[in-house]
Design a protein around this motif. Sequence first.
Motif, short mmCIF file in Angstrom:
data_model
loop_
_atom_site.label_atom_id
_atom_site.label_comp_id
_atom_site.label_asym_id
_atom_site.label_seq_id
_atom_site.Cartn_x
_atom_site.Cartn_y
_atom_site.Cartn_z
N ARG A 174 0.88 -1.18 0.02
CA ARG A 174 0.03 0.21 -0.02
C ARG A 174 0.78 1.29 -0.01
N PHE A 175 2.00 1.21 0.41
CA PHE A 175 2.94 2.41 0.46
C PHE A 175 3.42 2.61 -0.98
N CYS A 176 3.60 1.62 -1.68
CA CYS A 176 4.23 1.35 -2.85
C CYS A 176 3.43 1.62 -4.05
N GLY A 177 1.95 1.60 -3.84
CA GLY A 177 1.02 1.50 -4.99
C GLY A 177 1.02 0.16 -5.72
N ILE A 178 1.17 -0.86 -5.19
CA ILE A 178 1.24 -2.34 -5.83
C ILE A 178 0.12 -2.89 -5.46
N THR A 179 -0.57 -3.36 -6.23
CA THR A 179 -1.94 -3.91 -5.97
C THR A 179 -1.95 -5.50 -5.27
N SER A 180 -1.00 -6.25 -5.59
CA SER A 180 -0.65 -7.38 -5.24
C SER A 180 0.34 -7.61 -4.01
N ALA A 181 0.02 -8.07 -2.86
CA ALA A 181 0.88 -8.39 -1.86
C ALA A 181 2.05 -9.38 -2.32
N SER A 182 1.42 -10.39 -3.16
CA SER A 182 2.35 -11.45 -3.75
C SER A 182 3.73 -10.93 -4.31
N SER A 183 3.36 -9.88 -5.11
CA SER A 183 4.48 -9.10 -5.92
C SER A 183 5.67 -8.62 -4.83
N VAL A 184 5.22 -8.14 -3.76
CA VAL A 184 6.02 -7.70 -2.68
C VAL A 184 6.77 -8.99 -1.86
N ASN A 185 5.68 -9.90 -1.78
CA ASN A 185 6.48 -11.16 -1.14
C ASN A 185 7.80 -11.63 -2.01
N ARG A 186 7.56 -11.75 -3.29
CA ARG A 186 8.66 -12.20 -4.10
C ARG A 186 10.03 -11.26 -4.17
N MET A 187 9.64 -10.05 -4.04
CA MET A 187 10.47 -8.94 -3.98
C MET A 187 11.39 -9.04 -2.46
N MET A 188 10.56 -9.24 -1.35
CA MET A 188 11.07 -9.49 0.02
C MET A 188 11.94 -10.65 -0.01
N GLN A 189 11.50 -11.81 -0.79
CA GLN A 189 12.21 -12.76 -0.70
C GLN A 189 13.71 -12.75 -1.37
N ARG A 190 13.64 -12.01 -2.48
CA ARG A 190 14.73 -11.67 -3.24
C ARG A 190 15.82 -11.08 -2.43
N LEU A 191 15.40 -9.84 -1.60
CA LEU A 191 16.24 -9.30 -0.67
C LEU A 191 16.69 -10.15 0.43
N ARG A 192 16.07 -11.19 0.75
CA ARG A 192 16.39 -12.12 1.81
C ARG A 192 17.46 -13.01 1.19
N GLU A 193 17.24 -13.42 -0.11
CA GLU A 193 18.35 -14.36 -0.52
C GLU A 193 19.50 -13.92 -0.88
N ASP A 194 19.36 -12.37 -1.07
CA ASP A 194 20.74 -11.85 -1.44
C ASP A 194 21.34 -11.26 0.08
N GLY A 195 20.84 -11.48 1.09
CA GLY A 195 21.39 -11.25 2.10
C GLY A 195 21.35 -10.05 2.80
N ALA A 196 20.19 -9.30 2.33
CA ALA A 196 19.93 -7.63 2.69
C ALA A 196 19.30 -7.91 3.96
N LEU A 197 18.24 -8.78 3.97
CA LEU A 197 17.28 -8.93 4.97
C LEU A 197 17.12 -10.04 5.55
N GLN A 198 16.34 -10.06 6.82
CA GLN A 198 16.41 -11.18 7.54
C GLN A 198 15.02 -11.13 8.43
N SER A 199 14.34 -12.24 8.32
CA SER A 199 12.89 -12.06 9.17
C SER A 199 13.28 -12.54 10.56
N VAL A 200 12.97 -11.72 11.80
CA VAL A 200 13.14 -12.31 12.92
C VAL A 200 11.80 -11.98 14.02
N GLU A 201 11.02 -12.93 14.34
CA GLU A 201 9.74 -12.99 15.05
C GLU A 201 8.96 -11.88 14.43
N ARG A 202 8.50 -12.20 12.89
CA ARG A 202 7.64 -11.29 12.23
C ARG A 202 7.97 -9.67 11.83
N LYS A 203 9.45 -9.21 12.15
CA LYS A 203 10.04 -8.12 12.05
C LYS A 203 11.20 -8.44 11.20
#
Length: 218
Positions: A174-203
Motif C-alpha cells: 500500500r505504500f508502494c502503490g502495488i496492488t498485489s501483496a504476492s509481488s511484494v512477497n517475491r521482492m522481499m524474498q529476493r532481498l532475503r536471498e541476497d542477504g540484505a534482509l532477514q525475518s526475526v519474529e515477524r519483524k
Amino acid sequence: MDKQILSDYLKKKAIPVVIRKKKSYLTYEGIPDRYVYILKQGIIKTSVVTREGREFNLRYLNDFEIVSLFKDEYSQEVEAPFNVRVESEEAELYKIVRDQFWTDVNHDRQLQDYVKEYYRKNLMDTMKKMQQMLMNGKYGAVCTQINELYETFGIQTADGVLIDFEVTNEEIARFCGITSASSVNRMMQRLREDGALQSVERKLLVKNIEMIRENIIY
C-alpha cells in the motif's frame, strides 16, 4: 525544527492529552474535522483512498510531531486531506481546537516560524518520496519503503538493524502503490536471498542497508 517551541506552547496552554487505541481513526479523508492533533507518544499512519477505492499509505509517524494541520486559518472545520489511524497498541495525542490554535500561532512569532518550517519540511519530504516512488519502479519502491522503515524504526543490534515494528507485506504494498501483496512477497524474498534482509519474529532485520539503497534512485 526546534520542537521545544511547540513543547513550550503545549505546556503553557495546558493542552489536554487524549489516548486512542490501536486501529482507531483520528481523521477520515474528506470528513470535516475541527481539531489539530500533535503526537506525544505512539505510532500512527497516514493514508488516502484512490479513485479505485484502494488505500495508499503515506507515512508512519512515531515522534513528537504535528499530525494534522490544515492550512485554513479561519474555518472552524475543514475537510481532512487524509486518514490518520493509530498503529501502536495506543497513542497519546494533544488535541487542540483548530481555530484557537491558529489564533495562538498568529500571536506568537516563534510558533509561526515553527509552523512554516513544518509545512516546508513536509512538502519536501512528500516530494522526495513521490520522486523516489515514480523513478524507481516496483522493486526500487519497495527498497525505498524499507529504507524509510529503517530510518523511522531502526534499532542497532549485534546482528544488524532491527526494524522494531511489525509491518506486513500488504502494508508495504500500500505504500508502494502495488496492488498485489504476492509481488511484494517475491521482492522481499529476493532481498532475503541476497542477504540484505532477514525475518526475526515477524519483524525485519536489515543486514545490509547499502545493498537496499543501491536500488534507489535519489
